[in-house]
Motif scaffolding. Structure first.
Motif, PDB file in Angstrom:
ATOM      1  N   TYR A  75      13.438 -39.428  53.616  1.00  9.80           N
ATOM      2  CA  TYR A  75      14.192 -38.889  54.607  1.00  9.80           C
ATOM      3  C   TYR A  75      14.974 -37.810  54.148  1.00  9.80           C
ATOM      4  O   TYR A  75      15.660 -38.317  53.071  1.00  9.80           O
ATOM      5  CB  TYR A  75      14.748 -40.213  55.476  1.00  9.80           C
ATOM      6  CG  TYR A  75      13.780 -41.016  56.120  1.00  9.80           C
ATOM      7  CD1 TYR A  75      12.507 -40.497  56.599  1.00  9.80           C
ATOM      8  CD2 TYR A  75      14.183 -42.271  56.114  1.00  9.80           C
ATOM      9  CE1 TYR A  75      11.782 -41.593  56.921  1.00  9.80           C
ATOM     10  CE2 TYR A  75      13.441 -43.325  56.383  1.00  9.80           C
ATOM     11  CZ  TYR A  75      12.083 -43.007  56.994  1.00  9.80           C
ATOM     12  OH  TYR A  75      11.284 -43.856  57.643  1.00  9.80           O
ATOM     13  N   ALA A  76      15.410 -36.893  54.801  1.00  8.89           N
ATOM     14  CA  ALA A  76      16.518 -35.778  54.219  1.00  8.89           C
ATOM     15  C   ALA A  76      17.870 -36.586  53.823  1.00  8.89           C
ATOM     16  O   ALA A  76      18.395 -35.805  53.004  1.00  8.89           O
ATOM     17  CB  ALA A  76      16.765 -34.954  55.303  1.00  8.89           C
ATOM     18  N   TRP A  77      18.171 -37.745  54.478  1.00  3.87           N
ATOM     19  CA  TRP A  77      19.747 -38.088  54.242  1.00  3.87           C
ATOM     20  C   TRP A  77      19.758 -38.949  52.740  1.00  3.87           C
ATOM     21  O   TRP A  77      20.964 -39.340  52.377  1.00  3.87           O
ATOM     22  CB  TRP A  77      20.051 -39.011  55.263  1.00  3.87           C
ATOM     23  CG  TRP A  77      19.088 -40.155  55.782  1.00  3.87           C
ATOM     24  CD1 TRP A  77      18.406 -40.000  56.824  1.00  3.87           C
ATOM     25  CD2 TRP A  77      18.687 -41.335  55.209  1.00  3.87           C
ATOM     26  NE1 TRP A  77      17.669 -40.904  57.305  1.00  3.87           N
ATOM     27  CE2 TRP A  77      17.956 -41.933  56.138  1.00  3.87           C
ATOM     28  CE3 TRP A  77      19.609 -41.941  54.269  1.00  3.87           C
ATOM     29  CZ2 TRP A  77      17.530 -43.243  55.870  1.00  3.87           C
ATOM     30  CZ3 TRP A  77      18.859 -43.312  53.873  1.00  3.87           C
ATOM     31  CH2 TRP A  77      18.297 -43.857  54.684  1.00  3.87           C
ATOM     32  N   GLY A  78      18.596 -39.070  51.998  1.00  2.00           N
ATOM     33  CA  GLY A  78      18.534 -39.988  50.796  1.00  2.00           C
ATOM     34  C   GLY A  78      19.106 -39.380  49.785  1.00  2.00           C
ATOM     35  O   GLY A  78      19.193 -38.071  49.731  1.00  2.00           O
ATOM     36  N   ARG A  79      19.272 -40.199  48.827  1.00  5.51           N
ATOM     37  CA  ARG A  79      19.904 -39.752  47.497  1.00  5.51           C
ATOM     38  C   ARG A  79      18.646 -39.004  46.806  1.00  5.51           C
ATOM     39  O   ARG A  79      17.593 -39.250  47.052  1.00  5.51           O
ATOM     40  CB  ARG A  79      20.516 -40.974  46.591  1.00  5.51           C
ATOM     41  CG  ARG A  79      21.667 -41.227  47.281  1.00  5.51           C
ATOM     42  CD  ARG A  79      22.589 -42.381  46.263  1.00  5.51           C
ATOM     43  NE  ARG A  79      23.565 -42.691  46.730  1.00  5.51           N
ATOM     44  CZ  ARG A  79      24.594 -43.600  46.234  1.00  5.51           C
ATOM     45  NH1 ARG A  79      24.209 -44.028  44.866  1.00  5.51           N
ATOM     46  NH2 ARG A  79      25.529 -43.807  46.518  1.00  5.51           N
ATOM     47  N   VAL A  80      18.962 -38.014  46.088  1.00  7.79           N
ATOM     48  CA  VAL A  80      18.089 -37.080  45.301  1.00  7.79           C
ATOM     49  C   VAL A  80      17.600 -37.582  43.991  1.00  7.79           C
ATOM     50  O   VAL A  80      18.295 -37.751  43.155  1.00  7.79           O
ATOM     51  CB  VAL A  80      18.567 -35.605  45.268  1.00  7.79           C
ATOM     52  CG1 VAL A  80      17.570 -34.834  44.694  1.00  7.79           C
ATOM     53  CG2 VAL A  80      18.917 -35.205  46.684  1.00  7.79           C
ATOM     54  N   GLY A  81      16.247 -37.414  43.804  1.00  5.47           N
ATOM     55  CA  GLY A  81      15.674 -37.562  42.500  1.00  5.47           C
ATOM     56  C   GLY A  81      15.849 -39.033  41.942  1.00  5.47           C
ATOM     57  O   GLY A  81      15.956 -40.018  42.610  1.00  5.47           O
ATOM     58  N   SER A  82      16.137 -39.047  40.740  1.00  7.51           N
ATOM     59  CA  SER A  82      16.650 -40.365  39.932  1.00  7.51           C
ATOM     60  C   SER A  82      17.808 -40.753  40.117  1.00  7.51           C
ATOM     61  O   SER A  82      18.134 -42.203  39.929  1.00  7.51           O
ATOM     62  CB  SER A  82      16.506 -40.046  38.478  1.00  7.51           C
ATOM     63  OG  SER A  82      15.260 -39.638  37.938  1.00  7.51           O
ATOM     64  N   ASN A  83      18.618 -40.205  41.039  1.00  5.77           N
ATOM     65  CA  ASN A  83      19.801 -40.722  41.599  1.00  5.77           C
ATOM     66  C   ASN A  83      19.706 -41.806  42.652  1.00  5.77           C
ATOM     67  O   ASN A  83      20.608 -42.705  43.016  1.00  5.77           O
ATOM     68  CB  ASN A  83      20.950 -39.778  42.158  1.00  5.77           C
ATOM     69  CG  ASN A  83      21.519 -38.845  41.004  1.00  5.77           C
ATOM     70  OD1 ASN A  83      21.876 -39.235  39.835  1.00  5.77           O
ATOM     71  ND2 ASN A  83      21.620 -37.406  41.403  1.00  5.77           N
ATOM     72  N   SER A  84      18.466 -42.008  43.074  1.00  4.92           N
ATOM     73  CA  SER A  84      18.248 -42.869  44.170  1.00  4.92           C
ATOM     74  C   SER A  84      17.645 -44.132  43.538  1.00  4.92           C
ATOM     75  O   SER A  84      16.687 -43.999  42.668  1.00  4.92           O
ATOM     76  CB  SER A  84      17.131 -42.284  45.138  1.00  4.92           C
ATOM     77  OG  SER A  84      16.634 -43.091  46.035  1.00  4.92           O
ATOM     78  N   SER A  85      18.106 -45.423  43.873  1.00  2.00           N
ATOM     79  CA  SER A  85      17.535 -46.629  43.470  1.00  2.00           C
ATOM     80  C   SER A  85      16.296 -46.661  44.077  1.00  2.00           C
ATOM     81  O   SER A  85      15.408 -47.242  43.471  1.00  2.00           O
ATOM     82  CB  SER A  85      18.415 -47.664  43.787  1.00  2.00           C
ATOM     83  OG  SER A  85      19.525 -47.720  43.157  1.00  2.00           O
ATOM     84  N   VAL A  86      15.937 -46.212  45.203  1.00  2.00           N
ATOM     85  CA  VAL A  86      14.737 -46.137  45.847  1.00  2.00           C
ATOM     86  C   VAL A  86      13.757 -45.536  44.979  1.00  2.00           C
ATOM     87  O   VAL A  86      12.645 -46.139  44.728  1.00  2.00           O
ATOM     88  CB  VAL A  86      14.735 -45.388  47.160  1.00  2.00           C
ATOM     89  CG1 VAL A  86      13.146 -45.280  47.890  1.00  2.00           C
ATOM     90  CG2 VAL A  86      15.697 -46.261  48.211  1.00  2.00           C
ATOM     91  N   ALA A  87      13.950 -44.321  44.596  1.00  2.00           N
ATOM     92  CA  ALA A  87      12.958 -43.611  43.530  1.00  2.00           C
ATOM     93  C   ALA A  87      12.725 -44.428  42.403  1.00  2.00           C
ATOM     94  O   ALA A  87      11.727 -44.571  41.868  1.00  2.00           O
ATOM     95  CB  ALA A  87      13.619 -42.080  43.363  1.00  2.00           C
ATOM     96  N   ARG A  88      13.795 -44.822  41.974  1.00  2.72           N
ATOM     97  CA  ARG A  88      13.705 -45.431  40.444  1.00  2.72           C
ATOM     98  C   ARG A  88      12.756 -46.956  40.412  1.00  2.72           C
ATOM     99  O   ARG A  88      12.084 -47.169  39.702  1.00  2.72           O
ATOM    100  CB  ARG A  88      15.071 -45.896  39.889  1.00  2.72           C
ATOM    101  CG  ARG A  88      15.853 -44.548  39.508  1.00  2.72           C
ATOM    102  CD  ARG A  88      17.061 -44.814  38.499  1.00  2.72           C
ATOM    103  NE  ARG A  88      17.896 -45.768  38.983  1.00  2.72           N
ATOM    104  CZ  ARG A  88      18.927 -45.673  39.980  1.00  2.72           C
ATOM    105  NH1 ARG A  88      19.277 -44.335  40.449  1.00  2.72           N
ATOM    106  NH2 ARG A  88      19.917 -46.579  40.329  1.00  2.72           N
TER     107      ARG A  88
END
Length: 472
Positions: A75-88
C-alpha cells in the motif's frame, strides 16, 4: 503409472509408525549448551489447562508445525524498500523475494483471509497449499473444533510511513448488512475489532473522540475548525462540554466536518496553515505539529484538522491499545504488530485517495469520548507477555527466551501462528518436527499441540497470535 500425489496429500500424510529416518536429531553446540540452562514452561499452564478443558493431542506428522509463506501488501502509505520491516521479513522468509528499494511495503499478513492468504510450505518439496485449505482438511485436528471452518483471527505486521485513512471497522451486524448490500466494496461479513502493539518507539495514531471539553477548547482556539463545522454546531458542542448528552452533537460535528465544500475546506486550511507557519517552532503545540505533518502528506484534505477532535496517542515499544468496532482511528507512523478478527472491512472518510463512505461512517460510530487505554500487556511468566483484548476472536503473546535456553509454549485449544521478530533458534515438537526460527520465519501450529522454543546464541523473540482462549 502411479499418479503424482497432490500438494494437500503431501502436506497431510496418513498416520504411520515412525522409523529412525523420521526422528529429528540435533547435536549442534547450542543444543548441548541448552541442557545446562532450561526455563520452566508457563507457570499458569496447569491452572489454565484445567479451566479450558484442553484435549492435548500427540504431535504427529499430520498435525506438526508447518512453515508459512506470508503475503506482503504494498500500500502507498508503507515504508519504502529495506526501511520497511515488512519487506525485510518477507525477504528473510522467502529466498526468491527481491525488495524493490523504491516501492512501499505496508503490511505482512499471516492468516487465512483471501485478500492476503498465507501458504503452507512443504519443506522437502517446496510445494504449497493455502493455509485455509490446510486447516479445512481436518478442522477438528487443526482448529480444535470439527464444526469450525476458519481461523478467528488475522495477524499482521505494519510498517507505516504516511498516515492511514480516518476509518472505522463495522460490528458484526453492520458488516453482514454492508456485505450483503455492497459485496464488491465490503468483501466479507465479519466484524473487525483490532489491537496494536508497538514494535518501535515512534508509533503514533489518532483514536476515538477527545473529551468534549478538549474539542470545545479547540473550537475556541482554532477559528478555522469552528468555521469548517459551522457556528450552530460549534455552539451546541461548547454548551455540552459538561454534559453526557453528546452523541447527537458529535455526530452532527463529524458529518459537517466531512461534508464541508471544497471551497470552504480550501479557504480554512489556507488560513490555518498561514497561522501555523507564522509560529516559532518552540511555540507549536503537539496538535500544531501533527496538522503540519498531515498537510505535507495530504494537502487540501479536511482530515488535516482531525487531531482537533480525535485523541492523538504515542506509543513506545511494547505498549498497546485496543480499537473496538465502530471507533474512528488513523495510524500515523511507526511499526506495529496488529491482530484482529479475520476481516478486511474498512469504512473510510478522510486522508485517503480511496473510496470515502461518509454516510456509513457517521452513522456507525459510537461517539464515545474517552482517552484510549494504553497498556504494556500482562507478564504471564519470565518469558511470555500477554496482550488480550475484551473479545474472543484474538490475542497476542510475545515470547522472549534468553540465549541457549528452551521454553515450552503453553498448550492452547486454539490454532496459532508464530512469527520470529529477532534472534534465532528452533521450534521443536519432540522427535517429529524441528523448524528453524529466525527473523521473519512464520509457522502454523495446530490446536492442542505443544511446541518448545529453543534459542540460539542471541536469544529469540517470537510473537504468537491465537484466539483469545485466555478469557473466553
Amino acid at each position: 503409472m502411479t499418479p503424482k500425489p497432490n500438494m494437500m496429500m503431501m502436506l497431510i500424510p496418513t498416520s504411520k509408525s515412525f522409523t529412525e529416518e523420521d526422528i529429528v536429531e540435533d547435536t549442534s553446540p547450542f543444543m548441548t549448551e541448552i541442557s545446562k540452562r532450561s526455563i520452566s514452561s508457563n507457570a499458569l499452564s496447569s491452572m489454565l489447562a484445567a479451566r479450558e478443558n484442553l484435549n492435548v493431542v500427540e504431535v504427529t506428522r499430520t498435525n506438526a508445525l508447518r512453515k508459512l509463506d506470508c503475503a506482503a501488501q504494498q500500500y502507498a502509505w508503507g515504508r519504502v524498500g529495506s526501511n520497511s520491516s515488512v519487506a525485510r521479513m518477507k525477504a528473510a522468509n522467502c529466498p526468491n523475494f527481491v525488495i524493490e528499494e523504491d516501492s512501499p511495503y505496508a503490511e505482512l499478513w499471516v492468516g487465512t483471509h483471501p485478500n492476503g492468504m498465507s501458504q503452507v510450505i512443504d519443506c522437502d518439496t517446496g510445494e504449497s497449499c493455502s493455509l485455509k485449505d490446510y486447516v479445512q482438511s481436518d478442522p477438528l485436528l487443526h482448529l480444535g473444533n470439527s464444526e469450525a471452518t476458519d481461523l478467528t483471527f488475522l495477524f499482521k505486521v505494519l510498517s507505516i510511513n504516511k498516515v492511514l485513512s480516518i476509518q472505522a471497522h463495522p460490528d458484526k451486524e453492520l458488516a453482514e448488512r454492508l456485505h450483503a448490500e455492497r459485496p464488491k466494496i465490503y468483501k466479507d461479513a465479519n466484524h473487525k475489532p483490532e489491537m496494536a502493539v508497538a514494535l518501535t518507539d515512534d508509533f503514533e495514531a489518532m483514536c476515538g473522540f477527545r473529551p468534549i471539553a478538549a474539542i470545545a477548547a479547540n473550537l475556541r482556539k482554532y477559528p478555522e475548525f469552528r468555521t469548517l463545522i459551522g457556528e450552530e454546531i460549534a455552539s451546541s458542542l461548547c454548551r455540552l462540554e459538561n454534559s453526557q448528552a453528546t452523541r447527537e452533537v458529535l455526530s452532527d460535528m463529524f458529518y459537517s466536518f466531512n461534508m464541508a465544500s471544497k471551497e470552504l475546506v480550501d479557504s480554512q486550511l489556507e488560513s490555518l496553515m498561514k497561522c501555523l507557519h507564522a509560529k516559532k517552532t518552540e511555540d507549536l503545540s503537539r496538535d500544531d505539529k501533527l496538522m503540519l505533518k498531515l498537510a505535507g502528506q495530504f494537502p487540501g484534505d479536511s482530515g488535516i484538522m482531525a487531531p482537533l477532535m480525535l485523541n492523538h496517542v504515542m506509543l513506545t515499544k511494547g505498549q498497546s491499545f485496543y480499537i473496538g468496532a465502530n471507533e474512528p482511528h488513523a495510524y500515523i507512523s511507526g511499526e506495529i504488530l496488529e491482530c484482529m478478527a479475520c476481516s478486511d472491512n474498512v469504512v473510510r472518510a478522510g486522508l485517503t485517495p480511496k473510496l470515502k463512505d461518509v454516510d456509513t461512517l457517521v452513522s456507525m460510530l459510537t461517539y464515545k469520548t474517552v482517552i484510549p487505554n494504553i497498556t504494556s500487556g500482562k507478564k504471564m511468566d519470565e518469558c511470555t507477555t500477554l496482550y488480550a483484548p475484551p473479545v474472543a476472536d484474538f490475542a497476542i503473546e510475545v515470547i522472549e527466551v534468553e540465549p541457549y535456553s528452551e521454553y515450552t509454549l503453553k498448550d492452547v485449544k486454539s490454532p496459532s501462528v508464530l512469527l520470529t521478530l529477532s534472534g534465532s533458534g528452533k521450534l521443536v515438537q519432540g522427535d517429529v518436527q524441528s523448524l528453524p526460527a529466525a527473523y521473519g520465519n512464520a509457522a502454523f501450529a495446530s490446536a492442542n499441540t505443544r511446541t518448545k522454543v529453543v534459542s540460539g546464541p542471541e536469544g529469540i523473540r517470537i510473537v504468537r497470535a491465537l484466539s483469545n482462549v485466555h478469557f473466553f
